[in-house]
Design a protein around this motif. Sequence first.
Motif, PDB file in Angstrom:
ATOM      1  N   GLU A  18       0.828  -1.202   0.000  1.00 37.62           N
ATOM      2  CA  GLU A  18       0.000   0.000   0.000  1.00 37.62           C
ATOM      3  C   GLU A  18       0.866   1.256   0.000  1.00 37.62           C
ATOM      4  N   ARG A  19       1.947   1.243   0.781  1.00 34.53           N
ATOM      5  CA  ARG A  19       2.869   2.388   0.792  1.00 34.53           C
ATOM      6  C   ARG A  19       3.538   2.554  -0.573  1.00 34.53           C
ATOM      7  N   ALA A  20       3.951   1.452  -1.191  1.00 33.85           N
ATOM      8  CA  ALA A  20       4.591   1.504  -2.513  1.00 33.85           C
ATOM      9  C   ALA A  20       3.607   2.021  -3.559  1.00 33.85           C
ATOM     10  N   ASP A  21       2.349   1.595  -3.472  1.00 32.52           N
ATOM     11  CA  ASP A  21       1.334   2.074  -4.416  1.00 32.52           C
ATOM     12  C   ASP A  21       1.150   3.585  -4.293  1.00 32.52           C
ATOM     13  N   ARG A  22       1.105   4.094  -3.059  1.00 31.77           N
ATOM     14  CA  ARG A  22       0.961   5.543  -2.866  1.00 31.77           C
ATOM     15  C   ARG A  22       2.157   6.284  -3.435  1.00 31.77           C
ATOM     16  N   LYS A  23       3.353   5.772  -3.207  1.00 36.19           N
ATOM     17  CA  LYS A  23       4.558   6.406  -3.742  1.00 36.19           C
ATOM     18  C   LYS A  23       4.558   6.394  -5.265  1.00 36.19           C
ATOM     19  N   LEU A  24       4.208   5.262  -5.836  1.00 37.28           N
ATOM     20  CA  LEU A  24       4.174   5.170  -7.306  1.00 37.28           C
ATOM     21  C   LEU A  24       3.129   6.111  -7.906  1.00 37.28           C
ATOM     22  N   ARG A  25       1.974   6.208  -7.258  1.00 41.83           N
ATOM     23  CA  ARG A  25       0.946   7.134  -7.747  1.00 41.83           C
ATOM     24  C   ARG A  25       1.433   8.572  -7.675  1.00 41.83           C
ATOM     25  N   ALA A  26       2.091   8.936  -6.577  1.00 43.59           N
ATOM     26  CA  ALA A  26       2.604  10.301  -6.422  1.00 43.59           C
ATOM     27  C   ALA A  26       3.679  10.589  -7.470  1.00 43.59           C
ATOM     28  N   ILE A  27       4.604   9.674  -7.661  1.00 40.87           N
ATOM     29  CA  ILE A  27       5.666   9.861  -8.665  1.00 40.87           C
ATOM     30  C   ILE A  27       5.058   9.937 -10.063  1.00 40.87           C
ATOM     31  N   GLY A  28       4.104   9.072 -10.355  1.00 39.57           N
ATOM     32  CA  GLY A  28       3.433   9.090 -11.666  1.00 39.57           C
ATOM     33  C   GLY A  28       2.701  10.399 -11.904  1.00 39.57           C
ATOM     34  N   GLY A  29       2.050  10.898 -10.858  1.00 35.74           N
ATOM     35  CA  GLY A  29       1.340  12.179 -10.991  1.00 35.74           C
ATOM     36  C   GLY A  29       2.288  13.330 -11.269  1.00 35.74           C
ATOM     37  N   VAL A  30       3.409  13.375 -10.534  1.00 37.22           N
ATOM     38  CA  VAL A  30       4.399  14.442 -10.739  1.00 37.22           C
ATOM     39  C   VAL A  30       4.984  14.351 -12.150  1.00 37.22           C
ATOM     40  N   LEU A  31       5.356  13.151 -12.569  1.00 40.02           N
ATOM     41  CA  LEU A  31       5.920  12.983 -13.919  1.00 40.02           C
ATOM     42  C   LEU A  31       4.893  13.329 -15.005  1.00 40.02           C
ATOM     43  N   GLY A  32       3.640  12.980 -14.773  1.00 40.41           N
ATOM     44  CA  GLY A  32       2.590  13.315 -15.740  1.00 40.41           C
ATOM     45  C   GLY A  32       2.403  14.816 -15.888  1.00 40.41           C
ATOM     46  N   VAL A  33       2.382  15.520 -14.757  1.00 43.01           N
ATOM     47  CA  VAL A  33       2.253  16.974 -14.790  1.00 43.01           C
ATOM     48  C   VAL A  33       3.465  17.599 -15.470  1.00 43.01           C
ATOM     49  N   ALA A  34       4.666  17.093 -15.178  1.00 47.78           N
ATOM     50  CA  ALA A  34       5.884  17.614 -15.810  1.00 47.78           C
ATOM     51  C   ALA A  34       5.845  17.386 -17.322  1.00 47.78           C
ATOM     52  N   LEU A  35       5.403  16.220 -17.762  1.00 42.73           N
ATOM     53  CA  LEU A  35       5.311  15.926 -19.197  1.00 42.73           C
ATOM     54  C   LEU A  35       4.315  16.857 -19.885  1.00 42.73           C
ATOM     55  N   ILE A  36       3.178  17.073 -19.273  1.00 45.92           N
ATOM     56  CA  ILE A  36       2.190  17.994 -19.845  1.00 45.92           C
ATOM     57  C   ILE A  36       2.766  19.406 -19.932  1.00 45.92           C
ATOM     58  N   GLY A  37       3.512  19.819 -18.904  1.00 46.42           N
ATOM     59  CA  GLY A  37       4.142  21.142 -18.927  1.00 46.42           C
ATOM     60  C   GLY A  37       5.155  21.280 -20.046  1.00 46.42           C
ATOM     61  N   VAL A  38       5.994  20.261 -20.253  1.00 47.21           N
ATOM     62  CA  VAL A  38       7.011  20.315 -21.312  1.00 47.21           C
ATOM     63  C   VAL A  38       6.346  20.341 -22.688  1.00 47.21           C
ATOM     64  N   VAL A  39       5.363  19.494 -22.895  1.00 48.56           N
ATOM     65  CA  VAL A  39       4.658  19.479 -24.181  1.00 48.56           C
ATOM     66  C   VAL A  39       3.960  20.816 -24.419  1.00 48.56           C
ATOM     67  N   GLY A  40       3.357  21.369 -23.388  1.00 49.80           N
ATOM     68  CA  GLY A  40       2.704  22.675 -23.520  1.00 49.80           C
ATOM     69  C   GLY A  40       3.688  23.777 -23.856  1.00 49.80           C
ATOM     70  N   TRP A  41       4.852  23.769 -23.211  1.00 43.52           N
ATOM     71  CA  TRP A  41       5.874  24.786 -23.481  1.00 43.52           C
ATOM     72  C   TRP A  41       6.358  24.704 -24.931  1.00 43.52           C
ATOM     73  N   PHE A  42       6.679  23.508 -25.407  1.00 45.26           N
ATOM     74  CA  PHE A  42       7.138  23.363 -26.787  1.00 45.26           C
ATOM     75  C   PHE A  42       6.044  23.739 -27.772  1.00 45.26           C
ATOM     76  N   GLY A  43       4.813  23.386 -27.465  1.00 43.13           N
ATOM     77  CA  GLY A  43       3.699  23.758 -28.343  1.00 43.13           C
ATOM     78  C   GLY A  43       3.517  25.264 -28.418  1.00 43.13           C
ATOM     79  N   TYR A  44       3.567  25.926 -27.279  1.00 42.42           N
ATOM     80  CA  TYR A  44       3.434  27.379 -27.262  1.00 42.42           C
ATOM     81  C   TYR A  44       4.590  28.029 -28.014  1.00 42.42           C
ATOM     82  N   ASP A  45       5.810  27.563 -27.775  1.00 40.61           N
ATOM     83  CA  ASP A  45       6.977  28.132 -28.434  1.00 40.61           C
ATOM     84  C   ASP A  45       6.898  27.934 -29.943  1.00 40.61           C
TER      85      ASP A  45
END
Length: 132
Positions: A18-45
């Motif tokens: 259960e602890r590992a699942d929470r950590k993986l979800r948190a890491i996945g969420g952070v990486l997902g937000v970062a990926l969306i930010g990078v794609v958005g930045w390149f698209g805007y540029d």
Amino acid sequence: MSTASTLPEGRYGRSADERADRKLRAIGGVLGVALIGVVGWFGYDYIAGSEISAQVITFKAVSDSAVEVHLEVHKDAGTKGYCTLRSQDADGLEVGRADFRFDQDSSRLDKVVTLRTTARGTTAELLGCHPG
């Protein structure tokens, strides 16, 4: 008696999972937000960065071998680039095409350019503008 009460607590790694699942979800969420930010930045540029646009205000055939074209160019200050113009005759055949550079520092330019033609041009068409 329920099966949950018969199993020893912490056995089979359930609490660690259960602890590992929470950590993986948190890491996945952070990486997902970062990926969306990078794609958005390149698209805007790509869409908004260093753009040059122009429009033909007027044009006039001044002879059988030239058309004067009044262009209004909008660009970022300091951006260099060029616009491609063409002219056609009364039958729709292309009689002239040229690139005109705009290297001035201002962001808005009114410029009259002369497009050389092989026959009398009856149109002046802006094909596009590009930085560079």
